[in-house]
Scaffold this motif. Structure first.
Motif, short mmCIF file in Angstrom:
data_model
loop_
_atom_site.label_atom_id
_atom_site.label_comp_id
_atom_site.label_asym_id
_atom_site.label_seq_id
_atom_site.Cartn_x
_atom_site.Cartn_y
_atom_site.Cartn_z
N PHE A 1 0.85 -1.19 0.00
CA PHE A 1 0.00 0.00 0.00
C PHE A 1 0.88 1.24 0.00
O PHE A 1 0.60 2.23 -0.66
N TYR A 2 1.97 1.17 0.77
CA TYR A 2 3.03 2.17 0.69
C TYR A 2 4.23 1.52 0.01
O TYR A 2 4.28 0.31 -0.17
N SER A 3 5.22 2.33 -0.32
CA SER A 3 6.42 1.82 -0.98
C SER A 3 7.65 2.42 -0.33
O SER A 3 7.60 3.48 0.31
N LEU A 4 8.77 1.72 -0.52
CA LEU A 4 10.05 2.21 -0.03
C LEU A 4 11.09 2.04 -1.13
O LEU A 4 11.26 0.95 -1.68
N ASP A 5 11.77 3.13 -1.47
CA ASP A 5 12.85 3.10 -2.45
C ASP A 5 14.16 3.49 -1.79
O ASP A 5 14.17 4.26 -0.81
N ARG A 6 15.27 2.98 -2.34
CA ARG A 6 16.60 3.42 -1.92
C ARG A 6 17.23 4.16 -3.10
O ARG A 6 17.26 3.63 -4.21
N LEU A 7 17.71 5.37 -2.84
CA LEU A 7 18.29 6.19 -3.89
C LEU A 7 19.75 6.49 -3.59
O LEU A 7 20.12 6.73 -2.42
N ARG A 8 20.57 6.47 -4.64
CA ARG A 8 21.91 7.04 -4.59
C ARG A 8 21.87 8.30 -5.45
O ARG A 8 21.46 8.26 -6.62
N LEU A 9 22.25 9.41 -4.86
CA LEU A 9 22.11 10.69 -5.56
C LEU A 9 23.21 11.65 -5.15
O LEU A 9 23.87 11.46 -4.13
N ARG A 10 23.35 12.67 -5.96
CA ARG A 10 24.22 13.81 -5.65
C ARG A 10 23.39 15.07 -5.85
O ARG A 10 22.48 15.10 -6.68
N HIS A 11 23.70 16.10 -5.07
CA HIS A 11 23.00 17.37 -5.28
C HIS A 11 23.97 18.54 -5.19
O HIS A 11 25.03 18.46 -4.56
N LEU A 12 23.59 19.60 -5.84
CA LEU A 12 24.37 20.83 -5.85
C LEU A 12 24.46 21.38 -4.43
O LEU A 12 23.48 21.38 -3.68
N GLN A 13 25.62 21.85 -4.05
CA GLN A 13 25.81 22.45 -2.74
C GLN A 13 25.83 23.96 -2.84
O GLN A 13 25.92 24.53 -3.93
N PHE A 14 25.72 24.63 -1.69
CA PHE A 14 25.65 26.09 -1.69
C PHE A 14 26.93 26.72 -2.23
O PHE A 14 26.93 27.89 -2.65
N SER A 15 28.03 25.96 -2.24
CA SER A 15 29.28 26.47 -2.82
C SER A 15 29.21 26.56 -4.33
O SER A 15 30.06 27.19 -4.96
N GLY A 16 28.21 25.91 -4.93
CA GLY A 16 28.12 25.84 -6.38
C GLY A 16 28.69 24.56 -6.95
O GLY A 16 28.55 24.30 -8.15
#
Length: 205
Positions: free
Chosen positions: A24-39
Motif C-alpha cells: 500500500f506504501y512503498s520504499l525506495d533506496r536512492l543514490r544521488l548527488r545534489h548541488l551544494q551552496f558552494s556551487g
C-alpha cells in the motif's frame, strides 16, 4: 557559501534508484548527488524514501458556536511513544484516486464524522517529514454545523472505528497546550484558526 545559489533542473542527479518494498506504501533506496551552496556538486549519498499518497486533512469548524469537530481513532505509530495510541485528530484521507483534494475533504468529513461541509478554506500545503517521505498534506478548514455531531463512524470495510468529539475552540487549544492533541496537522490547523478566528467568523457567520 554563495547567496546566488539557485537550483536548476540539474541540481540533483539520481545515480541509482532501487525498489525495496511495494505494498500500500512503498520504499525506495536512492543514490544521488545534489548541488551544494558552494556551487559544486556534492558527494554521492544513499537515502531511503518512504513513498506515500498525498493526504488531505480538514478541521470542521462551526463559526456560529465557535466549536470544532475532532475525531479519535487508534494510530499504530503512536504505540509506545504516547500515553495512548488513540489520538485526537482532524478528519483526513489519502488521495489514492483521481479525486481533487477538496473532493477528498468533503467525502472524508461524511465518512469519518457524518458531517456535511458547506465551505472549505485552504490553510496550507506542507511536507510533514521531507527528510524521508514524499508525502504532501493539503490542509483545510471546513465550515459545518456542529449541532448534533457525535457518535462513532468510519468505513467498516477499512476497519475504521472513529469517535467524534465536539469541542469549544478554546478547549481544543488547551488540549494543544497540554499535549493531549499531539499530531502535526491538528496543531497547525488549530493554531491557524486561533490566529484567524475573527476573520473566519466575520466571513462565515
Amino acid at each position: 557559501m554563495t547567496d546566488t545559489f539557485k537550483p536548476g533542473p540539474d541540481a540533483v542527479q539520481i545515480i541509482e534508484r532501487e525498489a525495496c518494498f511495494r505494498g500500500f506504501y512503498s520504499l525506495d533506496r536512492l543514490r544521488l548527488r545534489h548541488l551544494q551552496f558552494s556551487g559544486e556538486m556534492g558527494p554521492a549519498l544513499s537515502r531511503e524514501l518512504f513513498i506515500r499518497h498525498d493526504a488531505v486533512c480538514v478541521l470542521p469548524y462551526d463559526p456560529q458556536r465557535d466549536e470544532v469537530v475532532l475525531i479519535e481513532q487508534f494510530r499504530v505509530g503512536a504505540m509506545g511513544k504516547s500515553a495512548s495510541p488513540w489520538l485526537l485528530e482532524l478528519v483526513a484521507g489519502l488521495i489514492d484516486t483521481d479525486e481533487q483534494p477538496e473532493e477528498v475533504a468533503l467525502r472524508e468529513a461524511m465518512e469519518e464524522a457524518n458531517l456535511t461541509l458547506s465551505s472549505l478554506w485552504p490553510i496550507s500545503e506542507y511536507f510533514p517529514s521531507p527528510g524521508g517521505s514524499d508525502e504532501r498534506v493539503y490542509l483545510y478548514l471546513g465550515r459545518c454545523s456542529s449541532q448534533g455531531a457525535g457518535g462513532v463512524h468510519g468505513l467498516a470495510e477499512e476497519g475504521e472505528d472513529i469517535r467524534v468529539h465536539v469541542m469549544p475552540l478554546e478547549d481544543a487549544l488547551d488540549a494543544v497546550r497540554d499535549g493531549r492533541i499531539n499530531n502535526a496537522a491538528s496543531i497547525i490547523a488549530l493554531q491557524w484558526l486561533a490566529l484567524n478566528r475573527a476573520e473566519v467568523r466575520g466571513l462565515w457567520s
